[in-house]
Design a protein around this motif. Structure first.
Motif, PDB file in Angstrom:
ATOM      1  N   ARG A 227       0.885  -1.232  -0.042  1.00  0.00           N
ATOM      2  CA  ARG A 227      -0.023  -0.140  -0.086  1.00  0.00           C
ATOM      3  C   ARG A 227       1.018   1.200   0.063  1.00  0.00           C
ATOM      4  NH1 ARG A 227      -2.315  -3.658   3.676  1.00  0.00           N
ATOM      5  NH2 ARG A 227      -4.526  -4.429   2.795  1.00  0.00           N
ATOM      6  N   ALA A 228       1.552   1.615  -1.231  1.00  0.00           N
ATOM      7  CA  ALA A 228       2.377   2.852  -1.173  1.00  0.00           C
ATOM      8  C   ALA A 228       1.611   3.826  -1.301  1.00  0.00           C
ATOM      9  CB  ALA A 228       3.159   2.661  -2.319  1.00  0.00           C
ATOM     10  N   ASN A 229       1.703   4.819  -0.355  1.00  0.00           N
ATOM     11  CA  ASN A 229       1.173   6.083  -0.406  1.00  0.00           C
ATOM     12  C   ASN A 229       2.049   7.405  -0.103  1.00  0.00           C
ATOM     13  OD1 ASN A 229       2.087   5.923   2.189  1.00  0.00           O
ATOM     14  ND2 ASN A 229      -0.045   5.244   3.174  1.00  0.00           N
ATOM     15  N   VAL A 230       3.311   7.027   0.035  1.00  0.00           N
ATOM     16  CA  VAL A 230       4.244   8.212  -0.159  1.00  0.00           C
ATOM     17  C   VAL A 230       5.242   8.155  -1.144  1.00  0.00           C
ATOM     18  CG1 VAL A 230       6.021   9.316   1.152  1.00  0.00           C
ATOM     19  CG2 VAL A 230       4.278   8.319   2.675  1.00  0.00           C
ATOM     20  N   PRO A 231       5.239   9.369  -2.283  1.00  0.00           N
ATOM     21  CA  PRO A 231       6.088   9.266  -3.459  1.00  0.00           C
ATOM     22  C   PRO A 231       7.425   9.989  -3.231  1.00  0.00           C
ATOM     23  CG  PRO A 231       4.489  11.094  -3.555  1.00  0.00           C
ATOM     24  CD  PRO A 231       4.133  10.451  -2.212  1.00  0.00           C
ATOM     25  N   LEU A 232       8.196   9.948  -4.144  1.00  0.00           N
ATOM     26  CA  LEU A 232       9.513  10.336  -3.901  1.00  0.00           C
ATOM     27  C   LEU A 232       9.391  12.035  -3.719  1.00  0.00           C
ATOM     28  CD1 LEU A 232      11.714   8.458  -6.611  1.00  0.00           C
ATOM     29  CD2 LEU A 232      11.524   8.182  -4.180  1.00  0.00           C
ATOM     30  N   PRO A 233      10.431  12.717  -3.046  1.00  0.00           N
ATOM     31  CA  PRO A 233      10.221  13.984  -2.914  1.00  0.00           C
ATOM     32  C   PRO A 233      10.001  14.668  -4.347  1.00  0.00           C
ATOM     33  CG  PRO A 233      12.071  13.043  -1.777  1.00  0.00           C
ATOM     34  CD  PRO A 233      11.613  11.926  -2.425  1.00  0.00           C
ATOM     35  N   GLY A 234       9.054  15.804  -3.916  1.00  0.00           N
ATOM     36  CA  GLY A 234       8.840  16.719  -5.226  1.00  0.00           C
ATOM     37  C   GLY A 234       7.558  16.266  -5.988  1.00  0.00           C
ATOM     38  N   ARG A 235       6.769  15.159  -5.417  1.00  0.00           N
ATOM     39  CA  ARG A 235       5.743  14.616  -5.960  1.00  0.00           C
ATOM     40  C   ARG A 235       4.624  14.422  -4.783  1.00  0.00           C
ATOM     41  NH1 ARG A 235       5.464  12.324 -11.025  1.00  0.00           N
ATOM     42  NH2 ARG A 235       4.440  10.400 -10.209  1.00  0.00           N
ATOM     43  N   THR A 236       3.228  14.553  -5.028  1.00  0.00           N
ATOM     44  CA  THR A 236       2.415  14.113  -3.940  1.00  0.00           C
ATOM     45  C   THR A 236       1.398  13.191  -4.531  1.00  0.00           C
ATOM     46  OG1 THR A 236       1.221  16.151  -4.891  1.00  0.00           O
ATOM     47  CG2 THR A 236       2.622  16.307  -2.910  1.00  0.00           C
ATOM     48  N   GLY A 237       0.431  12.615  -3.480  1.00  0.00           N
ATOM     49  CA  GLY A 237      -0.623  11.614  -4.024  1.00  0.00           C
ATOM     50  C   GLY A 237      -0.303  10.310  -3.950  1.00  0.00           C
ATOM     51  N   ARG A 238      -1.294   9.335  -3.977  1.00  0.00           N
ATOM     52  CA  ARG A 238      -1.241   8.039  -3.776  1.00  0.00           C
ATOM     53  C   ARG A 238      -0.879   7.406  -5.440  1.00  0.00           C
ATOM     54  NH1 ARG A 238      -2.976   4.838   0.088  1.00  0.00           N
ATOM     55  NH2 ARG A 238      -3.800   5.989   1.969  1.00  0.00           N
ATOM     56  N   ALA A 239      -1.434   8.032  -6.438  1.00  0.00           N
ATOM     57  CA  ALA A 239      -0.983   7.799  -7.589  1.00  0.00           C
ATOM     58  C   ALA A 239       0.411   8.009  -8.015  1.00  0.00           C
ATOM     59  CB  ALA A 239      -1.976   8.413  -8.575  1.00  0.00           C
ATOM     60  N   ALA A 240       0.893   9.142  -7.708  1.00  0.00           N
ATOM     61  CA  ALA A 240       2.481   9.395  -7.817  1.00  0.00           C
ATOM     62  C   ALA A 240       3.350   8.156  -7.197  1.00  0.00           C
ATOM     63  CB  ALA A 240       2.716  10.747  -7.426  1.00  0.00           C
ATOM     64  N   ALA A 241       2.824   7.991  -5.719  1.00  0.00           N
ATOM     65  CA  ALA A 241       3.580   7.225  -4.815  1.00  0.00           C
ATOM     66  C   ALA A 241       3.573   5.729  -5.708  1.00  0.00           C
ATOM     67  CB  ALA A 241       2.911   6.887  -3.630  1.00  0.00           C
ATOM     68  N   ALA A 242       2.389   5.220  -6.468  1.00  0.00           N
ATOM     69  CA  ALA A 242       2.476   3.931  -6.872  1.00  0.00           C
ATOM     70  C   ALA A 242       3.406   4.069  -8.533  1.00  0.00           C
ATOM     71  CB  ALA A 242       1.129   3.784  -7.636  1.00  0.00           C
ATOM     72  N   GLU A 243       3.335   5.198  -9.236  1.00  0.00           N
ATOM     73  CA  GLU A 243       4.119   5.303 -10.225  1.00  0.00           C
ATOM     74  C   GLU A 243       5.527   5.494  -9.888  1.00  0.00           C
ATOM     75  OE1 GLU A 243       2.881   9.144 -12.079  1.00  0.00           O
ATOM     76  OE2 GLU A 243       0.812   8.383 -12.635  1.00  0.00           O
ATOM     77  N   ASP A 244       5.953   5.822  -8.731  1.00  0.00           N
ATOM     78  CA  ASP A 244       7.352   5.976  -8.473  1.00  0.00           C
ATOM     79  C   ASP A 244       7.932   4.753  -7.974  1.00  0.00           C
ATOM     80  OD1 ASP A 244       7.498   8.831  -8.936  1.00  0.00           O
ATOM     81  OD2 ASP A 244       7.319   9.412  -6.739  1.00  0.00           O
ATOM     82  N   ALA A 245       7.140   3.966  -7.235  1.00  0.00           N
ATOM     83  CA  ALA A 245       7.399   2.659  -6.886  1.00  0.00           C
ATOM     84  C   ALA A 245       7.530   1.797  -8.026  1.00  0.00           C
ATOM     85  CB  ALA A 245       6.286   2.072  -5.949  1.00  0.00           C
ATOM     86  N   GLN A 246       6.636   1.787  -9.084  1.00  0.00           N
ATOM     87  CA  GLN A 246       6.912   1.081 -10.364  1.00  0.00           C
ATOM     88  C   GLN A 246       8.121   1.490 -11.122  1.00  0.00           C
ATOM     89  OE1 GLN A 246       3.369   1.182 -12.686  1.00  0.00           O
ATOM     90  NE2 GLN A 246       1.947   0.328 -10.824  1.00  0.00           N
ATOM     91  N   ALA A 247       8.474   2.866 -11.061  1.00  0.00           N
ATOM     92  CA  ALA A 247       9.644   3.347 -11.910  1.00  0.00           C
ATOM     93  C   ALA A 247      10.702   2.772 -11.020  1.00  0.00           C
ATOM     94  CB  ALA A 247       9.477   4.945 -11.858  1.00  0.00           C
ATOM     95  N   MET A 248      10.840   2.728  -9.884  1.00  0.00           N
ATOM     96  CA  MET A 248      11.981   2.151  -9.219  1.00  0.00           C
ATOM     97  C   MET A 248      12.179   0.690  -9.167  1.00  0.00           C
ATOM     98  SD  MET A 248      13.751   4.789  -8.234  1.00  0.00           S
ATOM     99  CE  MET A 248      14.999   3.998  -7.839  1.00  0.00           C
TER     100      MET A 248
END
Length: 559
Positions: free
Chosen positions: A482-503
């Motif tokens: 349940r990723a809910n914290v994105p990388l610094p500079g982004r906000t929101g759960r959707a951004a958190a999921a995108e960042d996790a997939q990118a990493m």
């Protein structure tokens, strides 16, 4: 201080010219530059005595360097055949990729330079990081060092010299007179710049003599000493003189009484700070800034020598032998070689009836091989967020300790990364110490958000470091997804999921074995998808204990 990039180019051209005058005495040049048009242009303008330089690579063998018995040719000719190495005759060498030079090759080349037979060495150093450079064992023996970073084609210029000038200087070199004050001044300047190697003043003196010969003088003068000190000392300086007159206590004050130079051609009256000012004038801005900063701590002692960190281990299990050519760095498998030659003996005996003994051909030779087993590092990336953090952490702690208990038998190291709140942290650096592990795991905190992307990023960085140290990293990710914290500079759960997939894709590009352990109450489709992006096995274990986690991770990672 050098401000104009073209000055660095002209300085390098002058260093090459002096090296051409006295290659054996000056040792060579350390050229730090990435491959490109500027470096190609610099090497294309080598003076004639250096143009016949032979290029060698860090993988060159002892037989290629020093010569010896050519086993393949000896077997083919049925008599001892020896080969001449590249070092048989004095000649300049160019070592490519010098930042990758192994310690054994550096030692052999250093011995060759110390023998004083006239060899010279140009190191082509393409290191991208400050600690990625040619071995100190070699650079200390080379008079000159040059960095071409930041130069452009428009900055290039040539020194107005021709081949006859260099040849005349080479003939004149041995007759150049050396005043007593020359060596004294060079040694004092070296001490004041914190240069503790006695090679530096000797190389500077040889550079001054070569410059005097090039200028057509019979005796080393002030100009020769200034240029030599600049070229040899600027890159070796470890400190700046704190005071203009901080000379050794036993050194007398300079005598201002005019000397009668007509009676002694070797007399030389050096102003006290002439060489100091000359070296300062050629210090690059970044070096001058670094040397000007006050020292805030004690410098630790290194291990000495030029040995680089060993990548991987020398241990390994034997592999089947393969046909190959012996080059001095490998070993012949005698049994396999005889086995390969045996079926051909009747035919070879008919072709060579007068030959005695076994008839072995180069194609029969088999080389022994070993599988180099590097230590494995299992990186635990643990989700320490939310209400179930304490239970998950307790399971993770137990799994780490259980796997460490077998670490010595399986050659494993373990590391633990906990991610919660806004970021991730390395709670346990790579270790095989069970005592250290228990101490570090005892106070591991939990709770907060789920920065899954930060955890994967920290895992990728640690894995990259491990690969550079010769380890074989594997990843064990424990999370509920349940990723809910994105990388610094982004906000929101959707951004958190995108960042996790990118990493996850970044980790996938490193081609590491891995396992994603789903610790949620019910298996999560998102985590299965994340495991696919990672190229890792998906292991749903909602209620696993420490023993279950250890068995599952060991099975998924192939241990």
């Amino acid at each position: 201080m050098i401000d104009d990039p073209s000055e660095a180019w002209i300085t390098g051209q002058l260093a090459l010219t002096l090296l051409a005058v006295d290659p054996g005495g000056l040792g060579g040049l350390h050229l730090r530059s990435r491959a490109g048009p500027v470096r190609d242009a610099f090497l294309a303008d080598l003076p004639d005595p250096l143009r016949r330089a032979r290029r060698i690579a860090p993988t060159i063998t002892d037989i290629q360097l020093f010569g010896g018995i050519d086993i393949a040719a000896t077997l083919a000719a049925s008599r001892v055949v020896t080969s001449r190495g590249l070092l048989a005759d004095p000649a300049p060498l160019i070592l490519t990729m010098a930042e990758r030079c192994p310690a054994n090759l550096a030692a052999r080349l250093a011995q060759t330079l110390d023998a004083g037979r006239g060899h010279a060495l140009i190191l082509l150093d393409e290191g991208a990081e400050p600690d990625e450079r040619a071995p100190d064992t070699l650079t200390e023996r080379l008079a000159f060092s040059l960095c071409l970073d930041g130069l452009r084609a428009t900055d290039l210029a040539d020194i107005a010299l021709d081949a006859t000038d260099i040849e005349d200087a080479r003939r004149r070199l041995s007759s150049i007179a050396i005043p007593d004050a020359a060596m004294t001044g060079l040694v004092i300047a070296a001490v004041r710049f914190g240069i503790d190697s006695l090679r530096a003043p000797l190389l500077a003196l040889r550079a001054a003599r070569a410059h005097a010969a090039l200028a057509g003088r019979d005796t080393i003068g002030e100009d020769d000493l200034q240029i030599a000190a600049q070229l040899v000392y600027a890159h070796r300086a470890t400190c700046l003189p704190q005071d203009a007159d901080d000379r050794p206590e036993d050194q007398p004050e300079p005598d201002d009484t005019p000397q009668d130079k007509s009676s002694d051609d070797s007399a030389l009256d050096l102003p006290p700070d002439m060489l100091i000012d000359a070296v300062k004038a050629l210090l690059p801005p970044e070096i001058l800034h670094a040397l000007s900063r006050p020292v805030t701590g004690t410098k630790g002692k290194g291990s000495g020598g030029a040995g680089q960190k060993r990548r991987g281990n020398r241990r390994g299990r034997p592999l089947p032998s393969r046909p190959g050519k012996p080059d001095g760095s490998n070993r012949i498998d005698i049994i396999a070689t005889l086995r390969a030659a045996a079926p051909w003996q009747p035919l070879r005996r008919k072709a060579q009836p007068d030959a005695s003994g076994l008839l072995i051909r180069p194609s029969d030779i088999h080389i022994r091989r070993f599988q180099d087993l590097s230590d494995r590092l299992i990186i635990f990336a643990v989700d320490a967020s939310g209400s179930a953090a304490m239970a998950r952490l307790a399971e993770a702690k137990g799994a780490v300790e259980l796997m460490l208990a077998e670490a010595y038998a399986r050659r494993d190291h373990v590391a633990l990364i906990a991610f919660r709140g806004e970021d991730a942290q390395i709670v346990l650096p790579p270790t095989r110490s069970l005592v250290q592990t228990k101490r570090q795991l005892a106070g591991l905190p939990g709770g907060g958000g789920t920065p899954l992307a930060a955890g994967l990023k920290a895992t990728a960085e640690l894995a990259r470091q491990a690969l550079g140290q010769g380890l074989s990293p594997a990843v064990a990710l424990m999370t509920d997804g349940r990723a809910n914290v994105p990388l610094p500079g982004r906000t929101g759960r959707a951004a958190a999921a995108e960042d996790a997939q990118a990493m996850a894709r970044v980790l996938r590009g490193m081609n590491l074995p891995g396992a994603v352990v789903d610790t949620s109450v019910r298996p999560q489709r998102d985590l299965r998808h994340l495991a696919g992006l990672l190229g890792a096995d998906y292991v749903p274990l909602p209620r696993a204990d420490a023993h279950g986690l250890s068995r599952a991770i060991t099975g998924a990672l192939g241990g």
